[in-house]
Design a protein around this motif. Structure first.
Motif, PDB file in Angstrom:
ATOM      1  N   THR A   1       9.434  -2.934 -12.700  1.00 61.12           N
ATOM      2  CA  THR A   1       8.882  -2.457 -11.428  1.00 61.12           C
ATOM      3  C   THR A   1       9.596  -3.111 -10.248  1.00 61.12           C
ATOM      4  O   THR A   1       9.965  -2.440  -9.278  1.00 61.12           O
ATOM      5  CB  THR A   1       7.382  -2.781 -11.350  1.00 61.12           C
ATOM      6  N   MET A   2       9.778  -4.406 -10.323  1.00 57.41           N
ATOM      7  CA  MET A   2      10.394  -5.122  -9.200  1.00 57.41           C
ATOM      8  C   MET A   2      11.857  -4.707  -9.033  1.00 57.41           C
ATOM      9  O   MET A   2      12.345  -4.575  -7.911  1.00 57.41           O
ATOM     10  CB  MET A   2      10.294  -6.639  -9.401  1.00 57.41           C
ATOM     11  N   THR A   3      12.543  -4.491 -10.161  1.00 52.22           N
ATOM     12  CA  THR A   3      13.948  -4.072 -10.063  1.00 52.22           C
ATOM     13  C   THR A   3      14.030  -2.706  -9.391  1.00 52.22           C
ATOM     14  O   THR A   3      14.842  -2.496  -8.473  1.00 52.22           O
ATOM     15  CB  THR A   3      14.588  -4.011 -11.476  1.00 52.22           C
ATOM     16  N   THR A   4      13.160  -1.788  -9.833  1.00 49.66           N
ATOM     17  CA  THR A   4      13.155  -0.455  -9.221  1.00 49.66           C
ATOM     18  C   THR A   4      12.846  -0.577  -7.729  1.00 49.66           C
ATOM     19  O   THR A   4      13.458   0.082  -6.896  1.00 49.66           O
ATOM     20  CB  THR A   4      12.072   0.427  -9.899  1.00 49.66           C
ATOM     21  N   SER A   5      11.872  -1.429  -7.429  1.00 49.24           N
ATOM     22  CA  SER A   5      11.479  -1.618  -6.041  1.00 49.24           C
ATOM     23  C   SER A   5      12.649  -2.123  -5.196  1.00 49.24           C
ATOM     24  O   SER A   5      12.883  -1.638  -4.091  1.00 49.24           O
ATOM     25  CB  SER A   5      10.313  -2.617  -6.007  1.00 49.24           C
ATOM     26  N   VAL A   6      13.390  -3.071  -5.734  1.00 47.07           N
ATOM     27  CA  VAL A   6      14.541  -3.615  -4.988  1.00 47.07           C
ATOM     28  C   VAL A   6      15.598  -2.536  -4.778  1.00 47.07           C
ATOM     29  O   VAL A   6      16.145  -2.382  -3.679  1.00 47.07           O
ATOM     30  CB  VAL A   6      15.131  -4.847  -5.723  1.00 47.07           C
ATOM     31  N   ILE A   7      15.841  -1.756  -5.831  1.00 41.44           N
ATOM     32  CA  ILE A   7      16.862  -0.697  -5.707  1.00 41.44           C
ATOM     33  C   ILE A   7      16.420   0.326  -4.655  1.00 41.44           C
ATOM     34  O   ILE A   7      17.200   0.724  -3.788  1.00 41.44           O
ATOM     35  CB  ILE A   7      17.112  -0.017  -7.076  1.00 41.44           C
ATOM     36  N   GLU A   8      15.143   0.704  -4.733  1.00 43.35           N
ATOM     37  CA  GLU A   8      14.635   1.705  -3.777  1.00 43.35           C
ATOM     38  C   GLU A   8      14.653   1.187  -2.343  1.00 43.35           C
ATOM     39  O   GLU A   8      14.778   1.958  -1.396  1.00 43.35           O
ATOM     40  CB  GLU A   8      13.191   2.060  -4.133  1.00 43.35           C
ATOM     41  N   ARG A   9      14.472  -0.112  -2.195  1.00 41.17           N
ATOM     42  CA  ARG A   9      14.317  -0.666  -0.842  1.00 41.17           C
ATOM     43  C   ARG A   9      15.572  -1.366  -0.331  1.00 41.17           C
ATOM     44  O   ARG A   9      15.492  -2.198   0.570  1.00 41.17           O
ATOM     45  CB  ARG A   9      13.127  -1.637  -0.842  1.00 41.17           C
ATOM     46  N   GLN A  10      16.700  -1.011  -0.911  1.00 40.62           N
ATOM     47  CA  GLN A  10      17.945  -1.690  -0.499  1.00 40.62           C
ATOM     48  C   GLN A  10      18.199  -1.565   0.999  1.00 40.62           C
ATOM     49  O   GLN A  10      18.593  -2.530   1.642  1.00 40.62           O
ATOM     50  CB  GLN A  10      19.116  -1.107  -1.272  1.00 40.62           C
ATOM     51  N   LYS A  11      17.952  -0.349   1.531  1.00 42.03           N
ATOM     52  CA  LYS A  11      18.202  -0.145   2.968  1.00 42.03           C
ATOM     53  C   LYS A  11      17.267  -1.016   3.791  1.00 42.03           C
ATOM     54  O   LYS A  11      17.664  -1.596   4.808  1.00 42.03           O
ATOM     55  CB  LYS A  11      18.000   1.330   3.333  1.00 42.03           C
ATOM     56  N   GLU A  12      16.011  -1.067   3.336  1.00 41.20           N
ATOM     57  CA  GLU A  12      15.021  -1.879   4.048  1.00 41.20           C
ATOM     58  C   GLU A  12      15.437  -3.353   4.024  1.00 41.20           C
ATOM     59  O   GLU A  12      15.340  -4.050   5.048  1.00 41.20           O
ATOM     60  CB  GLU A  12      13.681  -1.683   3.325  1.00 41.20           C
ATOM     61  N   ILE A  13      15.911  -3.790   2.856  1.00 44.05           N
ATOM     62  CA  ILE A  13      16.357  -5.191   2.735  1.00 44.05           C
ATOM     63  C   ILE A  13      17.562  -5.422   3.660  1.00 44.05           C
ATOM     64  O   ILE A  13      17.617  -6.410   4.406  1.00 44.05           O
ATOM     65  CB  ILE A  13      16.736  -5.518   1.269  1.00 44.05           C
ATOM     66  N   GLY A  14      18.517  -4.474   3.611  1.00 46.34           N
ATOM     67  CA  GLY A  14      19.705  -4.580   4.464  1.00 46.34           C
ATOM     68  C   GLY A  14      19.318  -4.633   5.927  1.00 46.34           C
ATOM     69  O   GLY A  14      19.862  -5.417   6.712  1.00 46.34           O
ATOM     70  N   LEU A  15      18.340  -3.816   6.284  1.00 46.60           N
ATOM     71  CA  LEU A  15      17.894  -3.782   7.669  1.00 46.60           C
ATOM     72  C   LEU A  15      17.261  -5.123   8.074  1.00 46.60           C
ATOM     73  O   LEU A  15      17.558  -5.670   9.136  1.00 46.60           O
ATOM     74  CB  LEU A  15      16.869  -2.656   7.842  1.00 46.60           C
TER      75      LEU A  15
ATOM     76  N   SER B   1       0.835  -1.208   0.000  1.00 51.95           N
ATOM     77  CA  SER B   1       0.000   0.000   0.000  1.00 51.95           C
ATOM     78  C   SER B   1       0.870   1.258   0.000  1.00 51.95           C
ATOM     79  O   SER B   1       0.450   2.301  -0.474  1.00 51.95           O
ATOM     80  CB  SER B   1      -0.970   0.001   1.173  1.00 51.95           C
ATOM     81  N   LYS B   2       2.096   1.147   0.501  1.00 49.50           N
ATOM     82  CA  LYS B   2       2.993   2.300   0.515  1.00 49.50           C
ATOM     83  C   LYS B   2       3.415   2.687  -0.908  1.00 49.50           C
ATOM     84  O   LYS B   2       3.687   3.833  -1.202  1.00 49.50           O
ATOM     85  CB  LYS B   2       4.230   1.932   1.357  1.00 49.50           C
ATOM     86  N   ARG B   3       3.472   1.652  -1.790  1.00 48.12           N
ATOM     87  CA  ARG B   3       3.980   1.916  -3.142  1.00 48.12           C
ATOM     88  C   ARG B   3       2.887   1.647  -4.181  1.00 48.12           C
ATOM     89  O   ARG B   3       3.101   0.960  -5.166  1.00 48.12           O
ATOM     90  CB  ARG B   3       5.211   1.041  -3.387  1.00 48.12           C
ATOM     91  N   LYS B   4       1.717   2.224  -3.893  1.00 47.85           N
ATOM     92  CA  LYS B   4       0.545   1.934  -4.735  1.00 47.85           C
ATOM     93  C   LYS B   4       0.784   2.216  -6.217  1.00 47.85           C
ATOM     94  O   LYS B   4       0.452   1.407  -7.071  1.00 47.85           O
ATOM     95  CB  LYS B   4      -0.650   2.761  -4.260  1.00 47.85           C
ATOM     96  N   SER B   5       1.356   3.380  -6.515  1.00 47.05           N
ATOM     97  CA  SER B   5       1.464   3.758  -7.929  1.00 47.05           C
ATOM     98  C   SER B   5       2.408   2.821  -8.676  1.00 47.05           C
ATOM     99  O   SER B   5       2.142   2.404  -9.796  1.00 47.05           O
ATOM    100  CB  SER B   5       1.921   5.206  -8.071  1.00 47.05           C
ATOM    101  N   ARG B   6       3.514   2.456  -7.993  1.00 43.03           N
ATOM    102  CA  ARG B   6       4.460   1.551  -8.647  1.00 43.03           C
ATOM    103  C   ARG B   6       3.838   0.157  -8.835  1.00 43.03           C
ATOM    104  O   ARG B   6       3.972  -0.463  -9.891  1.00 43.03           O
ATOM    105  CB  ARG B   6       5.739   1.455  -7.825  1.00 43.03           C
TER     106      ARG B   6
END
Lengths: 226, 418
Positions: B313-327, B11-16
């Motif tokens: 979309t998924m690639t962009t999502s992974v790049i954008e969420r790298q910190k979240e993934i790292g965390l 829901s945070k990334r609805k448009s993507r």
């Protein structure tokens, strides 16, 4: 009676031929003590913390934590070891922006074991955030975010807490609140390794290690518990 | 907790997510539409082909008769044999009976038309125009006992000036081929006389019939030189009760090989031989094959485009969420848990896209059906799991590289303090 909890032996980390953020470091840390690591930028403080925190692997040397040689563990084993033994406190808090304070703490619990909301609430109460459970990071002050980060680090009851410049992004007042919390955790028996630029904070610990160019330049016992 | 993370992260990334879902909808819609059309198209194209006449011809075994049928040469008459009219219903009792769209028996006879020196020989063809045939022993109890059939049903493409003969008991009307009409100056409503001479032990017996021109036929084929009457007229005229020379059968062969059809008819009427009009059948099969190939290719291209959309979309999502993934990794999430989170997101994108795509595709199929085949396409519920499966599969496949990238995220690098 002191008990060794961390032992680094001939530890070296090479990024390339000329860059050695950690260069042949050998040191032991004792259980329940607060060890501060200081040094100028690029001296290898954060790299050392990452190596102890199982977030990075050394090029040479060994790391023993609680008797386990973690340098022999693979990626997933390191992750499991970290979640059982180590809590991480970051300078930039690194909270998930779309989760509430409570959910950020619950997430750490979820990846560790079973989610128990009452435990997470207790952890947040312990850092003085019982009234901010449902707030997302954007609605919390820097000090509050850092306290959520500490609650998240504590939720799985790790023996070792690694803090990388925990007050680096905070004003003095919030910085003091966080340091008070860390002191309290040390008194409760957690082993604390804290990286800082600030000599005043560094001296709050039991021991102060200074790094220059990846090597230990000084190792001072301030208030070692015997 | 996992569901909470999943729900909030979506829901945070609805448009993507919406972009990825739209990509999947497009692919699933095209796949659904073309699959729906493809399942129906064989039948539709079959019906289109059936407008151009029969594709099976049933004749008595060893019988050859010098009368034409488009694309089929019967050679010369050696021994006159017939099929019994009373056996015609059996054609509608074969296993593939529902694919028998119609049949029309033909009894041919050369007759004389005109007076004295203007007398001319013309082929008279007795047939069914609009006949209710009783199915004496239906294949199944659920089958109807009456089958309406006739030349009108199997040759709807004939150009008719005037009217078809509608009454199956009409013994005075005729439909005249355009060339016959021109030669004899016949117009609609005219009455003309046909004569049939029978040589019986040296005696010539003449039978006369008066017929009214009800319609003039133009087919650009042999029918233009013939006179068509109800079968009963031709049988009466030639005293060949219950006899026909051949049966034209219009069979819809999208699901069944036409040769099987022929064999089955031969099984029901053992003294008859069923021949396929090869050119027509081959052309039909060829076109059907090409249509299906084209649809398959279009579907593949659409699905590839979808996959590309999801992957981006998924690639962009992974790049954008790298910190979240790292965390997540730093607090104890193993690679498989990170992969599971992203693959779950991909599955949800695929499932929503698949369901909406099915609905859009069904509407699209109707549009294609109405604009290309002039009929509606039956919505098929059985396509839902296929659309869902394809969409989720494509979303998962397209996410495999981005997910791999997510699992390779190094927390020490992405969580660096500076």
């Amino acid at each position: 009676m002191t008990k060794e909890i961390i032992r680094l032996t001939n530890l070296t980390k090479l990024y390339d031929k000329d860059t050695r953020p950690i260069n042949n470091v050998t040191v032991s840390m004792i259980k329940g003590a607060w060890t501060s690591i200081m040094g100028p930028s690029g001296s290898g403080k954060t790299t050392l913390l990452n190596l102890i925190g199982c977030l990075d692997s050394p090029t040479k040397g060994t790391i023993h934590i609680n008797g386990t040689e973690i340098t022999k563990l693979n990626r997933d084993q390191l992750t499991r070891f970290r979640r059982e033994n180590i809590g991480l406190i970051f300078q930039q808090y690194h909270l998930v922006p779309y989760l509430t304070a409570l959910e950020n703490v619950l997430m750490a619990q979820y990846y560790h074991s079973i989610v128990d909301e009452s435990e997470a609430i207790d952890a947040l109460k312990r850092v003085g955030l019982g009234h901010r459970l449902k707030h997302v990071p954007a609605h919390l002050s820097g000090g509050e975010q850092q306290r959520v980060c500490i609650a998240r680090a504590l939720i799985n009851e790790p023996e070792i807490l690694l803090a990388d410049e925990p007050t680096g992004n905070l004003d003095q007042k919030n910085g003091e609140v966080v340091l008070k919390l860390i002191k309290k955790l040390r008194e409760e028996g957690h082993t604390i390794i804290l990286v800082t630029h600030n000599p005043d904070i560094g001296r709050l610990g039991d021991r102060l290690i200074e790094l220059i160019d990846g090597k230990i330049s000084s190792d001072t016992a301030i208030n070692i518990k015997m | 907790m996992f569901l909470r993370i999943l729900r909030k992260s979506l829901s945070k990334r609805k448009s993507r997510i919406a972009i990825a879902v739209i990509s999947v909808i497009m692919g699933a819609a095209i796949a659904t539409a073309l699959l729906s059309v493809s399942l129906d198209v064989s039948e539709k194209v079959g019906y289109e082909f059936r407008k151009y006449g029969a594709n099976l011809i049933v004749v008595p075994k060893s019988d050859t008769i010098e009368v034409g049928f488009p694309g089929v040469d019967f050679g010369s008459v050696t021994e006159q044999r017939y099929i019994n009219e009373s056996d015609l219903w059996k054609i509608k009792t074969i296993f593939w009976r529902n694919n028998v769209l119609g049949f029309a028996p033909i009894l041919y006879q050369v007759v004389s038309v005109g007076e004295n020196q203007y007398e001319q020989n013309v082929v008279l063809a007795g047939t069914y125009f609009n006949k209710d045939v009783e199915i004496i022993e239906p294949y199944s109890l659920d089958d109807p006992s009456i089958f309406n059939t006739g030349i009108q049903k199997i040759s709807p493409w004939w150009k008719v000036n005037g009217n078809w003969i509608e009454d199956q008991n009409d013994t005075t009307s005729s439909m005249v081929g355009i060339k016959v009409a021109e030669k004899l100056n016949l117009e609609i409503g005219n009455i003309f006389t046909i004569k049939y001479y029978e040589n019986y032990e040296g005696l010539i017996n003449e039978t006369i019939y008066n017929l009214t021109v009800k319609g003039i036929i133009e087919t650009d084929g042999n029918e233009d030189n013939q006179i068509f009457v109800n079968l009963q007229v031709a049988q009466d005229l030639t005293s060949r009760m219950d006899k026909v020379h051949l049966i034209q059968v219009s069979a819809l062969c999208n699901a069944c090989p036409v040769d099987t059809f022929a064999e089955e008819i031969e099984g029901k009427i053992p003294y008859a031989e069923a021949r396929t009009v090869k050119q027509l059948v081959n052309a039909e099969m060829n076109i059907l094959g090409k249509i299906e190939d084209m649809m398959f290719l279009v579907t593949i291209v659409a699905l590839l485009a979808s996959a590309l959309g999801v992957m981006t979309t998924m690639t962009t999502s992974v790049i954008e969420r790298q910190k979240e993934i790292g965390l997540m990794k730093s607090v104890g999430a193993e690679d498989k848990k990170i992969a599971f989170l992203f693959l779950s997101e991909a599955s949800i994108i695929g499932a929503i896209g698949g369901l909406v795509g099915y609905i859009v595709g069904t509407v699209l199929a109707q549009f294609i059906g109405l604009s290309v085949f002039d009929t509606s396409i039956t919505p098929r519920v059985e396509i839902i799991p296929i659309a869902l499966g394809i969409s989720v599969g494509i979303a998962l496949l397209a996410s495999s590289l981005p997910v791999r990238r997510a699992t390779k995220v190094e927390p020490a690098i992405v969580l660096r303090g500076e």
